[in-house]
Write a protein that holds these residues in place. Structure first.
Motif, short mmCIF file in Angstrom:
data_model
loop_
_atom_site.label_atom_id
_atom_site.label_comp_id
_atom_site.label_asym_id
_atom_site.label_seq_id
_atom_site.Cartn_x
_atom_site.Cartn_y
_atom_site.Cartn_z
N ASN A 178 0.62 -1.73 -0.34
CA ASN A 178 0.06 0.07 0.55
C ASN A 178 0.87 1.37 0.13
O ASN A 178 0.81 1.95 0.97
N LEU A 200 -5.73 11.19 -8.54
CA LEU A 200 -4.85 12.08 -7.42
C LEU A 200 -4.06 11.84 -7.93
O LEU A 200 -2.76 13.37 -7.13
N HIS A 205 -8.15 5.12 1.51
CA HIS A 205 -8.27 6.53 0.77
C HIS A 205 -9.71 6.85 0.73
O HIS A 205 -10.40 6.29 0.36
N ILE A 263 2.17 13.02 -3.28
CA ILE A 263 2.19 11.82 -2.34
C ILE A 263 3.36 10.51 -2.80
O ILE A 263 3.72 9.79 -1.78
N ALA A 318 -7.47 6.45 -8.23
CA ALA A 318 -6.07 6.93 -7.34
C ALA A 318 -5.62 7.41 -8.61
O ALA A 318 -4.15 8.23 -8.04
N VAL A 372 -10.68 7.57 -3.07
CA VAL A 372 -10.99 6.06 -3.30
C VAL A 372 -12.58 5.16 -2.72
O VAL A 372 -12.97 4.47 -3.47
N CYS A 424 -12.08 2.69 -8.00
CA CYS A 424 -11.34 2.54 -7.27
C CYS A 424 -9.56 3.64 -7.67
O CYS A 424 -8.93 4.13 -7.55
N LEU A 427 -3.92 4.73 -0.49
CA LEU A 427 -4.17 5.01 -0.97
C LEU A 427 -5.79 3.20 -0.96
O LEU A 427 -6.74 3.79 -1.12
N SER A 428 -4.92 2.20 -0.37
CA SER A 428 -5.91 1.15 -0.15
C SER A 428 -7.13 1.90 0.53
O SER A 428 -8.14 1.04 0.31
N GLY A 432 -4.98 2.26 -5.62
CA GLY A 432 -5.79 1.70 -4.26
C GLY A 432 -5.64 0.33 -4.39
O GLY A 432 -7.06 0.39 -3.12
#
Ligand code: PLP
Length: 393
Positions: free
Chosen positions: A48, A286, A55, A293, A283, A58, A279, A52-53, A242
């Motif tokens: 991860n 973003l 977020h 990030i 991602a 997401v 998802c 974002l997993s 994601g």
């Protein structure tokens, strides 16, 4: 059958290669709750990379896609399984990597299983790094091209194999962009130079690079300045992008068109579920909005690597969020990982046959959403546990 299976399972246990699974009772993230107790565990073993997993944006995008486009397609893509969101995501992936087109798969394992057979014939050759991921190895097994395996990141050996392969119609060099057991990065500049000299194409698997390597997180080819020299990229939506699932190939349009016609895991497997598409799509948005990030993950990685080395540990690889703490002895890696968990730090020990004999290690993976305190707690725990078990003097 039952007796035979039980004896085989016993052999696996006896060989010390049994893989058990810890059950997580919370979302994926830097802090976890494990089933049966363990709350407040700091997690250092997920892919991860960008956090974002879980977020919020997401998750929201997944819920919206689920509501608007349903649970799934009940079909493969070419029968009645292509929605506008699948086409949009393919376009976005191609734009992200600055390639002509992209094709989605249920996983990168499938993308790797499908590409070599579709592209290469017995007249062609594939040259593969000996430490490439299992899915590349399996994909190559399925194709009828002539197979050459070169020593890990050894450019002399690759050159020798390229010379040998001159007799074939087409040569494809296949390598992981970043290798997940060692955290080392393929020498893509040199590989591309050799490919040019010997008229070969370059394929990279970017599962451990997409989203965070390079100034804008485009991957190893951006990091090493060869975006225009790598022809084919396979990568995953199941790690930095994601973390849901899914994979893809991106590259020249005629190649992608051919994969839609010939690639068996694409042709004969269900379309990606809308929530998963939602998802990954968010991602990528973003990441394309800002490289903040990706940059923050690089700073965290640097903090962990330098503090661990100052404490006296050997960390394999360079500048990659996969930070293998090299210990050598398999038992030491296993007891230290266990003791780390007792101190609230979730890391995993790897030993033979996953890594070579005598090269056991604990693999630590840094994420953009680890705080400096998380990282410092991990280093402190390693130092205590390392001293206790004699890994540090
Ligand atoms: N390639 C590499 C280098 C990987 O590390 C992985 C996953 O572990 C895969 C391919 C497969 O990716 P996926 O989980 O999308 O099937």
């Amino acid at each position: 059958l039952r007796r035979r299976l039980e004896s085989e399972l016993e052999d696996i246990r006896g060989a010390g290669t049994w893989k058990s699974e810890r059950v997580i009772a919370s979302r994926q993230g830097p802090h976890l709750r494990l089933a049966g107790g363990g709350a407040g565990i700091i997690n250092f073993c997920a892919n991860n990379y960008l956090g974002l997993s879980s977020h919020p944006e997401v998750i929201r995008a997944a819920v919206e896609a689920l509501e608007k486009f349903g649970a799934g397609l009940s079909s493969v893509r070419f029968i009645c399984g292509t929605q506008s969101i699948h086409k949009d995501l393919e376009e976005k992936i191609a734009r992200f990597h600055q390639r002509e087109d992209a094709i989605l798969y249920a996983s990168c394992f499938d993308a790797n299983a499908g590409i070599f057979e579709a592209l290469l014939t017995p007249e062609d050759a594939v040259l593969s790094d000996e430490l490439n991921h299992a899915s590349i190895i399996d994909g190559i097994r399925l194709c009828k091209a002539n197979k050459y395996r070169y020593k890990h990141m050894d450019m002399q050996d690759l050159e020798a194999k390229l010379k040998e392969a001159q007799k074939h119609r087409l040569r494809l060099v296949a390598t992981d962009g970043a290798f997940s057991m060692d955290g080392d990065i393929a020498p893509l500049r040199e590989i591309c130079q050799l490919a040019q000299k010997y008229d070969a194409l370059v394929f990279i698997d970017e599962c451990h690079a997409t989203g965070f390597l390079g100034p804008n997180g485009r991957g190893t080819d951006e990091l090493l300045g060869v975006m225009d020299k790598v022809t084919i990229i396979n990568s995953t939506l199941g790690k930095a992008l994601g973390g849901a699932a899914g994979g893809y190939t991106t590259g020249p349009k005629p190649l992608i068109d051919l994969l839609r016609q010939r690639s068996r895991p694409y042709l004969f497997s269900n379309s990606l579920p809308p929530a998963v598409v939602g998802c990954a799509s968010k991602a990528l948005d973003l990441l394309m909005e800002s490289n903040a990030i990706a940059q923050s993950m690089a700073a965290k990685t640097q903090r962990f690597r330098s503090k661990m080395m100052a404490a006296g540990f050997t960390i394999s690889g360079k500048d990659h969020p996969i930070c293998p703490v090299m210990l050598g002895d398999a038992r030491l890696a296993s007891v230290m990982a266990e003791d780390m968990l007792n101190r609230g730090i979730y890391v995993i020990g790897f030993s033979y046959p996953v890594v070579p004999k005598g090269k056991a290690r604990i693999r630590v993976q840094i994420s953009a959403v680890h705080s400096d305190e998380d990282i410092d707690r991990c280093v402190e725990a390693f130092t205590e546990v390392g001293r206790k078990h004699g890994a540090l003097s």
